[in-house]
Scaffold this motif. Structure first.
Motif, PDB file in Angstrom:
ATOM      1  N   ASP A  46       0.858  -1.182   0.000  1.00  0.00           N
ATOM      2  CA  ASP A  46       0.000   0.000   0.000  1.00  0.00           C
ATOM      3  C   ASP A  46       0.895   1.233   0.000  1.00  0.00           C
ATOM      4  OD1 ASP A  46       0.933   0.065   2.608  1.00  0.00           O
ATOM      5  OD2 ASP A  46      -1.004  -0.117   3.552  1.00  0.00           O
ATOM      6  N   ARG A  47       0.295   2.416   0.022  1.00  0.00           N
ATOM      7  CA  ARG A  47       1.081   3.648  -0.090  1.00  0.00           C
ATOM      8  C   ARG A  47       2.060   3.809   1.069  1.00  0.00           C
ATOM      9  NH1 ARG A  47      -2.656   8.105  -0.849  1.00  0.00           N
ATOM     10  NH2 ARG A  47      -2.853   8.144   1.396  1.00  0.00           N
ATOM     11  N   LEU A  48       1.610   3.563   2.303  1.00  0.00           N
ATOM     12  CA  LEU A  48       2.506   3.704   3.447  1.00  0.00           C
ATOM     13  C   LEU A  48       3.618   2.658   3.404  1.00  0.00           C
ATOM     14  CD1 LEU A  48       3.166   5.181   6.078  1.00  0.00           C
ATOM     15  CD2 LEU A  48       1.666   3.557   7.244  1.00  0.00           C
ATOM     16  N   GLY A  49       3.289   1.427   3.021  1.00  0.00           N
ATOM     17  CA  GLY A  49       4.303   0.384   2.906  1.00  0.00           C
ATOM     18  C   GLY A  49       5.363   0.746   1.884  1.00  0.00           C
ATOM     19  N   TYR A  50       4.916   1.307   0.755  1.00  0.00           N
ATOM     20  CA  TYR A  50       5.863   1.734  -0.277  1.00  0.00           C
ATOM     21  C   TYR A  50       6.787   2.822   0.260  1.00  0.00           C
ATOM     22  CZ  TYR A  50       7.631   4.078  -4.425  1.00  0.00           C
ATOM     23  OH  TYR A  50       8.460   4.659  -5.343  1.00  0.00           O
ATOM     24  N   ARG A  51       6.223   3.795   0.972  1.00  0.00           N
ATOM     25  CA  ARG A  51       7.049   4.884   1.507  1.00  0.00           C
ATOM     26  C   ARG A  51       8.052   4.386   2.547  1.00  0.00           C
ATOM     27  NH1 ARG A  51       2.630   9.751   1.839  1.00  0.00           N
ATOM     28  NH2 ARG A  51       2.826  10.297  -0.341  1.00  0.00           N
ATOM     29  N   VAL A  52       7.620   3.498   3.403  1.00  0.00           N
ATOM     30  CA  VAL A  52       8.535   2.959   4.420  1.00  0.00           C
ATOM     31  C   VAL A  52       9.636   2.140   3.752  1.00  0.00           C
ATOM     32  CG1 VAL A  52       8.708   1.351   6.359  1.00  0.00           C
ATOM     33  CG2 VAL A  52       6.869   3.030   6.311  1.00  0.00           C
ATOM     34  N   ARG A  53       9.272   1.322   2.748  1.00  0.00           N
ATOM     35  CA  ARG A  53      10.292   0.531   2.047  1.00  0.00           C
ATOM     36  C   ARG A  53      11.319   1.430   1.376  1.00  0.00           C
ATOM     37  NH1 ARG A  53       7.881  -1.737  -2.255  1.00  0.00           N
ATOM     38  NH2 ARG A  53       9.121  -0.564  -3.731  1.00  0.00           N
ATOM     39  N   ALA A 148      11.658   4.653   9.540  1.00  0.00           N
ATOM     40  CA  ALA A 148      12.840   4.042   8.917  1.00  0.00           C
ATOM     41  C   ALA A 148      14.099   4.353   9.711  1.00  0.00           C
ATOM     42  CB  ALA A 148      12.983   4.537   7.483  1.00  0.00           C
ATOM     43  N   ARG A 149      14.209   5.570  10.218  1.00  0.00           N
ATOM     44  CA  ARG A 149      15.377   5.939  11.024  1.00  0.00           C
ATOM     45  C   ARG A 149      15.446   5.099  12.297  1.00  0.00           C
ATOM     46  NH1 ARG A 149      17.040   8.858  15.220  1.00  0.00           N
ATOM     47  NH2 ARG A 149      14.957   9.400  15.890  1.00  0.00           N
TER      48      ARG A 149
END
Length: 163
Positions: A46-53, A148-149
């Motif tokens: 999903d969009r959040l998963g893509y951003r975190v990856r 991510a940090r």
């Protein structure tokens, strides 16, 4: 001149002390630094998963030319809560909480390392629909970067504790 000489002697003494106590830096040319670039990241679709990856791959310095030594799987949960109210009973701000559970496992098999990080950020609610969508997406981007940090720091601690 004498102060400069004393400072140099103190610096040499401090470096000798740190070398003797087993101090090893997390950053730089260490086993941890090389291992981070060989972690394959998977997240939900999903969009959040893509951003975190994307944020994790940037933070870890993923090297696609080399085969991964580790596999990092994340599970994300997000919640949004309105804060403050206007006269017309609409929210003035929102609080976005993202909880990321991660599992780091060696590709060659062996015990996995797990952890959980939670990030909470706020963003302003706008009256215009496009501005409201942009604010929400900016909040998600900031939450993904902070998550991510934090996960990167957890991974560095976990890998530095391994032999």
């Amino acid at each position: 001149m004498r102060r400069l000489a004393l400072a140099a002697v103190a610096l040499v003494g401090l470096s000798a002390f740190l070398a003797g106590c087993g101090f090893t830096p997390l950053y730089g040319e260490t086993a941890v630094g090389g291992s981070l670039s060989r972690i394959a990241v998977t997240t939900q679709d999903d969009r959040l998963g893509y951003r975190v990856r994307e944020q994790l791959e940037d933070a870890l310095g993923r090297d696609g030319a080399q085969a991964p030594l580790w596999r990092l799987e994340t599970t994300l949960e997000q919640s949004r809560r309105p804060l403050g109210r206007r006269i017309d009973d609409t929210a003035t701000r929102y609080e976005l909480t993202v909880r990321g559970a991660w599992t780091l496992s060696p590709t060659s098999g062996g015990p996995a390392v797990t952890g959980v990080e939670t990030v909470t950020i706020t963003y302003a609610a706008a009256d215009q629909p496009f501005a409201a969508i942009a604010a929400q997406q900016d909040g998600e981007e900031r939450a993904a970067a902070e998550l991510a940090r934090l996960i990167r720091l957890d991974l560095m601690r976990a890998l530095s504790a391994r032999p």
